[in-house]
Design a protein around this motif. Structure first.
Motif, mmCIF file in Angstrom:
data_model
loop_
_atom_site.group_PDB
_atom_site.id
_atom_site.type_symbol
_atom_site.label_atom_id
_atom_site.label_comp_id
_atom_site.label_asym_id
_atom_site.label_seq_id
_atom_site.Cartn_x
_atom_site.Cartn_y
_atom_site.Cartn_z
ATOM 1 N N ASP A 170 2.351 -17.041 37.441
ATOM 2 C CA ASP A 170 1.996 -16.063 38.477
ATOM 3 C C ASP A 170 3.184 -15.249 38.966
ATOM 4 N N LEU A 171 4.345 -15.894 39.114
ATOM 5 C CA LEU A 171 5.444 -15.279 39.866
ATOM 6 C C LEU A 171 6.709 -15.070 39.039
ATOM 7 N N GLN A 172 6.615 -15.214 37.716
ATOM 8 C CA GLN A 172 7.759 -14.950 36.840
ATOM 9 C C GLN A 172 8.313 -13.556 37.128
ATOM 10 N N GLY A 173 9.616 -13.484 37.369
ATOM 11 C CA GLY A 173 10.265 -12.213 37.647
ATOM 12 C C GLY A 173 10.127 -11.735 39.081
ATOM 13 N N ARG A 174 9.400 -12.492 39.907
ATOM 14 C CA ARG A 174 9.176 -12.094 41.301
ATOM 15 C C ARG A 174 9.916 -12.994 42.290
ATOM 16 N N ILE A 175 10.318 -14.198 41.834
ATOM 17 C CA ILE A 175 11.054 -15.132 42.683
ATOM 18 C C ILE A 175 12.222 -15.704 41.868
ATOM 19 N N PRO A 176 13.306 -16.159 42.537
ATOM 20 C CA PRO A 176 14.468 -16.609 41.781
ATOM 21 C C PRO A 176 14.409 -18.041 41.277
ATOM 22 N N LEU A 177 13.665 -18.948 41.989
ATOM 23 C CA LEU A 177 13.803 -20.375 41.675
ATOM 24 C C LEU A 177 12.512 -21.141 41.910
ATOM 25 N N ILE A 178 12.206 -22.022 40.951
ATOM 26 C CA ILE A 178 11.085 -22.960 41.066
ATOM 27 C C ILE A 178 11.614 -24.366 40.871
ATOM 28 N N LEU A 179 11.337 -25.251 41.821
ATOM 29 C CA LEU A 179 11.638 -26.669 41.641
ATOM 30 C C LEU A 179 10.410 -27.331 41.022
ATOM 31 N N ASP A 180 10.583 -27.877 39.831
ATOM 32 C CA ASP A 180 9.478 -28.472 39.084
ATOM 33 C C ASP A 180 9.455 -29.970 39.323
ATOM 34 N N GLY A 181 8.517 -30.410 40.152
ATOM 35 C CA GLY A 181 8.374 -31.830 40.453
ATOM 36 C C GLY A 181 7.133 -32.438 39.841
ATOM 37 N N GLY A 182 6.597 -31.799 38.783
ATOM 38 C CA GLY A 182 5.395 -32.316 38.139
ATOM 39 C C GLY A 182 4.129 -31.838 38.827
ATOM 40 N N ALA A 183 2.997 -32.370 38.382
ATOM 41 C CA ALA A 183 1.705 -31.988 38.951
ATOM 42 C C ALA A 183 1.550 -32.550 40.365
ATOM 43 N N THR A 184 0.888 -31.795 41.222
ATOM 44 C CA THR A 184 0.657 -32.253 42.594
ATOM 45 C C THR A 184 -0.441 -33.319 42.607
ATOM 46 N N GLY A 185 -0.514 -34.065 43.708
ATOM 47 C CA GLY A 185 -1.430 -35.190 43.758
ATOM 48 C C GLY A 185 -2.818 -34.862 44.275
ATOM 49 N N ILE A 186 -2.903 -34.138 45.403
ATOM 50 C CA ILE A 186 -4.208 -33.900 46.043
ATOM 51 C C ILE A 186 -4.911 -32.698 45.434
ATOM 52 N N GLY A 187 -4.177 -31.609 45.232
ATOM 53 C CA GLY A 187 -4.734 -30.462 44.535
ATOM 54 C C GLY A 187 -5.432 -29.438 45.405
ATOM 55 N N LEU A 188 -5.655 -29.732 46.687
ATOM 56 C CA LEU A 188 -6.207 -28.764 47.645
ATOM 57 C C LEU A 188 -5.268 -28.666 48.830
#
Length: 344
Positions: free
Chosen positions: A164-182
């Motif tokens: 969604d945001l490639q080229g629009r924000i500088p940094l993503i911290l990748d901590g895996g899939a979220t747990g609750i999802g909502l």
């Protein structure tokens, strides 16, 4: 702008990763990070220019207030003018966790674009090790809506954010899939009894067990002239590219709907419980077992995003019972469909 995605796990130098994120935030930039609900796009909540970058990256309407995340429960006292006993009891019971409290904000603390000009603010303490470590090292309040283009399904993985945001924000911290999802439950504690503005992982029954009466309004939307008190109340949200239509989980009704869509030479993607998988839909995405709505919630946004990888003309989604977390799922589906129900 180059977007960097940094994986945060036991095999990397976490201090170096967090230091990069903290430096970006202190420089007035935005950073995407995981929470237990969905990925958030954060900026320091007292920096108006930094917060403006959230709206710019997402394409988000400026009258939509932002939830502020804190790393320590007692930090709330810095930001609000009062905390009722009921609010305090809920902080004790549900923080860290998926509960946002609407409280009266202290004047001139938050950037005005965080609160959309309201005298109230939504606060929560996320229950995710990456989010908590980032917030504690930063020691500042972080305004963070979901890290997706506005109106699209919220991201439950770092790859969703990147798409969604490639080229629009500088940094993503990748901590895996979220747990609750909502997204978190939002409750207005400036009134008594408190009112649920957005259902989520902390259900009405869970709240009632702690504080007694809680009001669940028939609708969680506001009209065009009103500034919403919480995110997700005013605009269509969580929507894939093809139009979404809701339908009751009835095998015959779903079969008739699919036949009708096919008669019009259109393709249909169906999101429904496992027992619907042997129908004639062109694509089927399982919502799991109707008795395990937590699993449905966890995968809902990912399935809506997967629909964008199909050539479906229509997305048909069965609705759950509005009990427990089903109320939150129902709420998100109504927003994704913009209130549209399938009528044969």
């Amino acid at each position: 702008m180059k977007t960097t995605r940094l994986i945060v796990d036991n095999n990397v130098n976490k201090i170096e990763v967090y230091t990069q994120a903290v430096e970006k935030l202190k420089m007035g930039e935005v950073v995407a990070f995981p929470t237990e609900t969905v990925y958030g796009l954060g900026a320091i909540a007292t920096n108006e220019q930094a917060v403006a970058k959230i709206f710019e990256a997402k394409g988000r309407p400026s009258d939509n207030p932002l939830i502020v995340h804190v790393g320590e429960a007692h930090h709330v006292l810095k930001y609000v003018s009062e905390i009722s006993k009921k609010a305090d009891d809920c902080i004790e019971a549900f923080w860290p966790g998926p509960l946002t409290l609407i409280l009266h904000a202290k004047p001139n603390v938050f950037a005005p674009n965080v609160t959309a000009g309201l005298s109230t603010v939504g606060l929560r303490m996320p229950d995710h090790p990456v989010a908590l470590e980032l917030l504690k090292l930063l020691a500042e309040p972080v305004a963070a809506p979901s890290a997706n283009r506005s109106g699209k399904p919220s991201p439950t993985t770092a790859l969703h954010v990147e798409n969604d945001l490639q080229g629009r924000i500088p940094l993503i911290l990748d901590g895996g899939a979220t747990g609750i999802g909502l997204e978190s439950t939002v409750v207005d504690f400036t009134v008594d009894p408190p009112v649920i503005l957005r259902p989520g992982g902390v259900t009405a029954q869970m709240l009632r067990t702690v504080i007694g009466e809680v009001i669940e309004p028939d609708t969680t939307t506001v009209d065009d002239a009103t500034v919403p008190r919480a995110p997700g109340m005013k605009y269509a949200h969580y929507a894939p590219d093809a139009p979404v239509f809701l339908i009751q989980p009835d095998l015959d009704a779903v079969d008739r709907a699919i036949q009708s869509i096919h008669t019009q030479n259109q393709k249909v993607a169906l999101l429904a419980p496992d027992e619907f998988k042997h129908n004639e839909a062109d694509w089927f995405f399982s919502l799991g077992n109707q008795q395990n709505l937590e699993s449905t919630a966890q995968h809902l946004y990912a399935h809506l995003r997967e629909c964008d990888d199909t050539t479906a003309d229509i997305i048909l989604v069965t609705v759950p019972l509005k009990t427990g977390v089903g109320a939150a799922i129902f709420n998100r589906l109504e927003k994704a469909a913009d209130g549209n129900w399938w009528h044969s």
